[in-house]
Design a protein around this motif. Structure first.
Motif, PDB file in Angstrom:
ATOM      1  N   GLY A  89      77.024  -0.663  74.071  1.00  0.00           N
ATOM      2  CA  GLY A  89      75.785  -0.052  73.367  1.00  0.00           C
ATOM      3  C   GLY A  89      74.944   0.850  74.403  1.00  0.00           C
ATOM      4  O   GLY A  89      75.353   0.731  75.558  1.00  0.00           O
ATOM      5  N   GLU A 104      73.707   6.661  71.871  1.00  0.00           N
ATOM      6  CA  GLU A 104      72.360   6.494  71.089  1.00  0.00           C
ATOM      7  C   GLU A 104      71.192   6.148  72.197  1.00  0.00           C
ATOM      8  O   GLU A 104      71.651   5.903  73.314  1.00  0.00           O
ATOM      9  N   MET A 163      69.603  -0.026  73.281  1.00  0.00           N
ATOM     10  CA  MET A 163      70.642  -1.146  73.244  1.00  0.00           C
ATOM     11  C   MET A 163      71.591  -1.086  74.119  1.00  0.00           C
ATOM     12  O   MET A 163      72.958  -1.159  73.930  1.00  0.00           O
ATOM     13  N   SER A 194      67.538  -2.032  70.280  1.00  0.00           N
ATOM     14  CA  SER A 194      66.823  -1.068  69.758  1.00  0.00           C
ATOM     15  C   SER A 194      65.820  -1.522  68.697  1.00  0.00           C
ATOM     16  O   SER A 194      65.955  -2.667  68.183  1.00  0.00           O
ATOM     17  N   ILE A 251      67.492  -4.705  66.812  1.00  0.00           N
ATOM     18  CA  ILE A 251      68.731  -4.095  66.468  1.00  0.00           C
ATOM     19  C   ILE A 251      69.500  -4.719  67.990  1.00  0.00           C
ATOM     20  O   ILE A 251      69.259  -4.180  68.791  1.00  0.00           O
ATOM     21  N   PRO A 283      73.261  -5.448  70.197  1.00  0.00           N
ATOM     22  CA  PRO A 283      74.754  -4.904  70.298  1.00  0.00           C
ATOM     23  C   PRO A 283      75.647  -6.163  69.780  1.00  0.00           C
ATOM     24  O   PRO A 283      75.220  -7.336  70.059  1.00  0.00           O
ATOM     25  N   ASP A 284      76.837  -5.697  69.387  1.00  0.00           N
ATOM     26  CA  ASP A 284      77.619  -6.902  68.690  1.00  0.00           C
ATOM     27  C   ASP A 284      78.449  -7.308  70.088  1.00  0.00           C
ATOM     28  O   ASP A 284      79.234  -6.297  70.523  1.00  0.00           O
ATOM     29  N   ASN A 323      80.196   4.169  72.737  1.00  0.00           N
ATOM     30  CA  ASN A 323      80.426   3.076  72.531  1.00  0.00           C
ATOM     31  C   ASN A 323      81.746   2.383  72.162  1.00  0.00           C
ATOM     32  O   ASN A 323      82.418   2.859  71.157  1.00  0.00           O
ATOM     33  N   HIS A 371      82.983  -3.047  68.416  1.00  0.00           N
ATOM     34  CA  HIS A 371      81.491  -2.872  68.689  1.00  0.00           C
ATOM     35  C   HIS A 371      80.768  -2.696  67.570  1.00  0.00           C
ATOM     36  O   HIS A 371      81.150  -2.602  66.409  1.00  0.00           O
ATOM     37  N   ARG A 373      76.423  -3.324  65.603  1.00  0.00           N
ATOM     38  CA  ARG A 373      75.210  -3.743  65.676  1.00  0.00           C
ATOM     39  C   ARG A 373      74.893  -5.072  65.005  1.00  0.00           C
ATOM     40  O   ARG A 373      75.818  -5.440  63.993  1.00  0.00           O
ATOM     41  N   PHE A 381      71.573  -7.826  63.586  1.00  0.00           N
ATOM     42  CA  PHE A 381      70.232  -7.564  63.294  1.00  0.00           C
ATOM     43  C   PHE A 381      69.532  -8.854  63.463  1.00  0.00           C
ATOM     44  O   PHE A 381      69.811  -9.853  63.119  1.00  0.00           O
ATOM     45  N   GLU A 412      74.779  -9.893  60.767  1.00  0.00           N
ATOM     46  CA  GLU A 412      75.551  -8.658  60.254  1.00  0.00           C
ATOM     47  C   GLU A 412      74.536  -8.168  59.289  1.00  0.00           C
ATOM     48  O   GLU A 412      73.810  -8.727  58.460  1.00  0.00           O
TER      49      GLU A 412
END
Length: 555
Positions: free
Chosen positions: A13, A17, A20, A43, A55, A57-58, A418, A437, A439, A441, A449
């Protein structure tokens, strides 16, 4: 086995962008690497993600490597660097290192959210060294727009890495000693394999103004203002809050803080001795008794957040707080991309009410906490890296930083995004793998997801509305009573003035009655016929197809 050791950098992340931020450093053979994580941020969702608060990071890759994850290091307490810790750290459970200020904010946030679980934080401060597995991590003090920010020197058997985090060069910081040039020069003399460096202002020439210059400008605005002065800034910018409070006191004014996040931050700062010399702020119910020329308000909402104090004031929704024509509102912050319209709406509402609005285009009321090109060049000169890796920015920032680094003679510039695993050593820097990788939520109290949180459907509902239909049939498959039709989010009337629900009601009747009675035994077929008919009728009358839910029962 030692001959197969590699040092890799993997961002999940913050690279491609703004926000994140989450970075991993791995050491060892590909089949058995040890990892450390640097930062764990969030984010903020825009209007394209209705209902979503944050938001994150995964971290699927990190969870897969959990047994090899040694520690997490947090560079500073901005949301885009630590905001995901409370939600994600419980899945990891490894040692977490952070500054006392970051630790204090984590604890205060937990108390505010009523989460209950206390996250154990190990102290991290400049001058100490933390060894975990093959990594030795040493924090270095830098200047930024929050207390106790740090860069990290990461020493490994294959070379030293400098992870700058967020930083700038400021000869007159309002908090701390500023960026430690001596330490950076020393690690440069020791040898730096890679500089993983902030790119946020890589498109801007020159050197950033000092925070002292901003303080002087704000003091002048306060002194010259004839009415009340309200200054909105980031709640984490304790140095800015402190300098505003000092300027207000010098001008003979009392200070009120508005916004729960700002109060939490300053309480943590005061507990740590970072607000020394600043007298207590007044209570909200005291504000109305102050003469206009004696009041300064420091408040949240600089990014146009609808529920923040500034937006509520612009809508005249604050119970104890009111402003009058001729009062001054200062936006002492930068506009985060995507927030322009919300901020402009608030400014226009204030101006319509006769307020004086001052932003960074009118006076020096804000300075970024990130390095411009002149500061980047000085960092290159101090640490003399073999490899430059631009991070912390959108594509335009990263590419600009890469081009600037090449123009200043850095031998290798590695461009990464990323999920791309960059081998730093041995051999030339190159992408060698890709990790999952993306996002996830935060929506209310839940994490998930995009699809499983229903965000796509919610977005669709926000555009086309919803129609609920209830049809009850008797044992001969005729209507028992009139069908129920409820439309939410649709226009009340079509262009000819006909009631929209009446139009949809007629569509339901027509759909059921057009089906031969014998075939109405298939209730699913009836349901689908009604759904299609309602969508077609709405599209004909309105030009849009709503989401339609149909219930068909037989009694």
């Amino acid at each position: 086995m030692a001959g197969t050791d590699e040092l890799v950098f993997l961002p999940l992340g913050g690279v491609g962008e703004i926000g994140m931020n989450l970075a991993l450093y791995g050491f060892g053979p590909a089949s058995h690497r040890k990892w450390i994580m640097v930062d764990c941020g969030v984010s903020f969702a825009g209007p394209d993600l209705p209902g979503v608060e944050l938001i994150l990071p995964d971290i699927r890759f990190v969870l897969e490597e959990k047994k090899n994850l040694l520690a997490v290091f947090i560079t500073h307490a901005h949301e885009d660097h630590y905001g995901a810790v409370r939600d994600l750290w419980p899945q990891l459970g490894v040692p977490l290192y952070a500054s006392p200020f970051t630790s204090g904010l984590l604890e205060a946030k937990g108390d505010y959210d009523d989460k209950g679980e206390k996250i154990p934080v190990l102290n991290l401060h400049p001058g100490m060294k933390v060894t975990v597995g093959p990594f030795t991590v040493e924090p270095v003090e830098v200047a930024h727009s929050i207390p106790e920010p740090m860069s990290l020197i990461i020493r490994t058997p294959l070379g030293n890495v400098v992870h700058t985090g967020d930083w700038k060069i400021d000869p007159g910081p309002t908090m701390g000693k500023g960026t430690d040039e001596t330490k950076f020069r020393a690690i440069g003399d020791e040898g730096v394999l890679a500089l993983i460096c902030d790119s946020t202002n890589a498109q801007r020439e020159g050197i950033s103004p000092s925070e002292l210059e901003v303080s002087a400008s704000l003091r002048e605005i306060i002194e010259k203002a004839e009415g009340r002065v309200a200054i909105t800034t980031f709640s984490s910018n304790v140095g800015r809050i402190k300098s505003i409070a000092m300027a207000a006191e010098q001008a003979g004014r009392e200070v009120l803080l508005l916004g729960s996040s700002m109060r939490r931050t300053t309480e943590v700062a005061r507990d740590l001795g970072l607000m020394e010399g600043i007298k207590p702020f007044i209570a909200e119910d005291e504000f109305g008794f102050l003469p206009r020329e004696n009041a300064v308000v420091i408040l949240t909402g600089s990014q146009g957040e609808a529920r923040a104090a500034l937006a509520k004031i612009s809508r005249d929704e604050m119970r104890n707080i009111a402003f009058t024509k001729g009062d001054t509102f200062v936006f002492s912050s930068r506009t985060i991309p995507g927030n322009e319209k919300a901020i402009l709406d608030i400014k226009n509402a204030l101006i319509d009410d006769g307020m004086i609005v001052v932003s960074d285009t009118d006076a020096l009321v804000h300075v970024s906490g990130h390095p411009r090109r002149g500061e980047l060049e000085r960092m290159y000169e101090w640490v003399r890296p073999q490899i430059l890796v631009p991070v912390h920015g959108e594509a335009a920032h990263l590419v600009s930083h890469a081009e600037f680094g090449r123009s200043r003679g850095i031998r290798e510039v590695a461009e990464v995004r990323n999920g791309k695993m960059l081998r730093l050593a041995p051999g030339p820097a190159e992408i060698i793998d890709e990790a999952p990788h993306g996002r996830i939520f935060k929506d209310g109290n839940l994490l998930g997801e995009f699809d499983e949180m229903g965000i796509g459907d919610r977005r669709k509902l926000s555009f086309v509305g919803h129609v609920a239909v209830n049809v009850v049939l008797n044992n001969r498959y005729d209507f028992v009573a009139d069908p129920d039709v409820t439309a939410i989010g649709l226009p009340a009337f079509d262009e000819e003035g006909d009631d929209m629900e009446d139009i949809l009601y007629d569509a339901v009747l027509g759909a059921v009655e057009s089906i031969p009675r014998a075939r109405r035994k298939d209730l699913d077929m009836v349901k689908e016929a009604v759904r299609r008919s309602v969508r077609a009728a709405a599209n004909h009358a309105w030009g849009k197809k709503p989401v339609v839910t149909v219930f068909v029962t037989r009694v």
